[in-house]
Enzyme design. Structure first.
Site, PDB file in Angstrom:
ATOM      1  N   GLU A  45       0.824  -1.207   0.000  1.00 27.95           N
ATOM      2  CA  GLU A  45       0.000   0.000   0.000  1.00 27.95           C
ATOM      3  C   GLU A  45       0.857   1.256   0.000  1.00 27.95           C
ATOM      4  O   GLU A  45       0.535   2.227  -0.684  1.00 27.95           O
ATOM      5  CB  GLU A  45      -0.949   0.007   1.206  1.00 27.95           C
ATOM      6  CG  GLU A  45      -2.072  -1.029   1.119  1.00 27.95           C
ATOM      7  CD  GLU A  45      -2.977  -0.824  -0.080  1.00 27.95           C
ATOM      8  OE1 GLU A  45      -2.958   0.275  -0.678  1.00 27.95           O
ATOM      9  OE2 GLU A  45      -3.703  -1.764  -0.437  1.00 27.95           O
ATOM     10  N   TYR A 128      -6.279   6.798   3.862  1.00 30.08           N
ATOM     11  CA  TYR A 128      -6.451   5.739   2.871  1.00 30.08           C
ATOM     12  C   TYR A 128      -5.748   4.452   3.310  1.00 30.08           C
ATOM     13  O   TYR A 128      -6.354   3.366   3.332  1.00 30.08           O
ATOM     14  CB  TYR A 128      -5.919   6.156   1.489  1.00 30.08           C
ATOM     15  CG  TYR A 128      -5.707   4.930   0.647  1.00 30.08           C
ATOM     16  CD1 TYR A 128      -6.796   4.288   0.060  1.00 30.08           C
ATOM     17  CD2 TYR A 128      -4.453   4.321   0.548  1.00 30.08           C
ATOM     18  CE1 TYR A 128      -6.643   3.102  -0.632  1.00 30.08           C
ATOM     19  CE2 TYR A 128      -4.296   3.139  -0.148  1.00 30.08           C
ATOM     20  CZ  TYR A 128      -5.380   2.536  -0.730  1.00 30.08           C
ATOM     21  OH  TYR A 128      -5.236   1.362  -1.392  1.00 30.08           O
ATOM     22  N   ASP A 146      -9.619   5.835  -2.505  1.00 27.95           N
ATOM     23  CA  ASP A 146      -8.460   6.307  -3.248  1.00 27.95           C
ATOM     24  C   ASP A 146      -8.969   6.970  -4.533  1.00 27.95           C
ATOM     25  O   ASP A 146     -10.172   7.171  -4.696  1.00 27.95           O
ATOM     26  CB  ASP A 146      -7.508   5.153  -3.554  1.00 27.95           C
ATOM     27  CG  ASP A 146      -8.038   4.294  -4.675  1.00 27.95           C
ATOM     28  OD1 ASP A 146      -9.277   4.156  -4.770  1.00 27.95           O
ATOM     29  OD2 ASP A 146      -7.254   3.764  -5.468  1.00 27.95           O
TER      30      ASP A 146
END
Length: 353
Positions: A45, A128, A146
DNA sequence: TATCCGTGGGT
DNA sequence: TACCCAAGGAT
């Protein structure tokens, strides 16, 4: 039999599609396997922030091979990690990555927090990433938003408010369609959809699993969503870079931790402005490369004129830095701008031979 | 809220 | 070519 609401139908339609068409990605647990490793989810991520899947692939493989666990990563040297990140961009991510790994080991016994709030408190983990890790690695219901989700949601509901003002509205809609179960799969399915079907330009509405749920597909131009504010023009800047070679070594400096290319190795260079100071760092017999190295950063473009020279074994280098073996320049972890400058010097020297 | 922060691929 | 855009975060 209960009639599904529209919001519930979106999730079930999307998950059914995902069960068949999910992309196979290195950081995803294979179908039917146990939950993904939180370390690998977090690492992917962070790497994927503003960065394409294709660019991340080799870096993810390199990092997980070299540092298989968060404890391994936490024990790495700063310079090694920064060099391994070189070329991927947004170098604050690399500094925060190391700070985060060390915090997980020091404050959490080597285990990532399993809640959104706990994750959000870690360096480099924003709204996020906290939501994504909580949902994907820990099975929590979290609203993951996102740029893909923003685009898909703006189209599903034909939200006409321009970004960024539309963010609260988009988030509210994303919350409504996020299911209680499989929130991690739902998030990844939304991102897959945004990356492969509901693309920024020329979306493939004809094969979209959410076509019947979408308000934008009924308009003349579905791709017009989300509406965005006009962006500012990028200024052009100039600069000079200096390649000082002594006994097969080149002089490298380390850029300040904060700011552009922070903490990275670099060639000495002038300021980068409309009219930079071209005074070399040392007196020498300089050769200038005619064609500058062109590079585009997020908020300006740069033409860096490269000068190179050889100095004697007794020459004194300017200020702080290190002599780096020229034949191992590829291992120095130079960001792309300076890696290109090194290429330009090599080609210029070859051409003069 | 606005700005800063990389890079490479697509059109 | 020039522009757009990407699994954003920090300040």
């Amino acid at each position: 039999m209960r009639v599904e609401g529209r919001d519930t139908k979106i999730a079930s339609d999307l998950l059914a599609h995902y069960d068949v068409h999910a992309r196979r990605l290195p950081w995803r647990a294979p179908p039917g396997a146990n939950a993904a490793d939180p370390y690998r989810v977090w690492l992917s991520e962070v790497m994927l922030q503003q960065t394409t899947v294709a660019a991340v692939g080799p870096y993810f493989a390199k990092f997980t091979q070299r540092w298989p666990s968060v404890a391994d990563l936490a024990a790495s040297e700063d310079a090694d990690l920064m060099a391994a990140w070189a070329g991927l961009g947004y170098y604050a991510r690399a500094r925060n990555l190391l700070a985060c790994a060390r915090a997980v080991v020091r404050d959490h016994g080597g285990h990532f927090p399993d809640t959104e709030d706990g994750l959000r408190a870690l360096p480099g983990v924003g709204a996020y990433t906290a939501a994504a890790v909580a949902a994907i690695a820990f099975g929590r219901r979290a609203v993951v938003v996102d740029a893909n989700v923003e685009r898909v949601v703006a189209r599903l509901f034909a939200i006409a408010t321009p970004l960024p003002a539309a963010r609260p509205q988009i988030r509210e809609a994303a919350d409504r369609i996020t299911p209680d179960a499989r929130a991690g799969d739902f998030a990844q399915a939304m991102m897959d959809l945004g990356a492969t079907i509901c693309t920024p330009r020329n979306p493939a509405c004809g094969i979209c699993p959410l076509r019947d749920d979408c308000a934008a597909v009924l308009t003349a131009d579905p791709a017009a969503y989300p509406v965005k504010a006009a962006k500012k023009a990028k200024p052009h800047r100039l600069g000079h870079g200096w390649w000082i070679e002594r006994d097969g070594h080149v002089w490298l400096v380390r850029r300040p931790d904060k700011g552009l290319l922070g903490g990275m190795r670099a060639l000495p260079s002038s300021d980068w402005t409309a009219a930079p100071d071209a005074t070399p760092p040392i007196d020498a017999d300089w050769m200038m490369i005619d064609i500058p190295v062109a590079h585009v950063f997020t908020h300006f473009s740069l033409a860096l004129t490269i000068h190179h020279t050889h100095v004697g074994s007794d020459a004194t280098p300017p200020g702080e830095g290190e002599w780096w073996p020229v034949e191992r320049i590829g291992d120095a972890g130079l960001p792309t701008l300076f890696a290109r400058a090194a290429d330009a010097v090599r080609k210029d020297k070859d051409a003069r031979d």
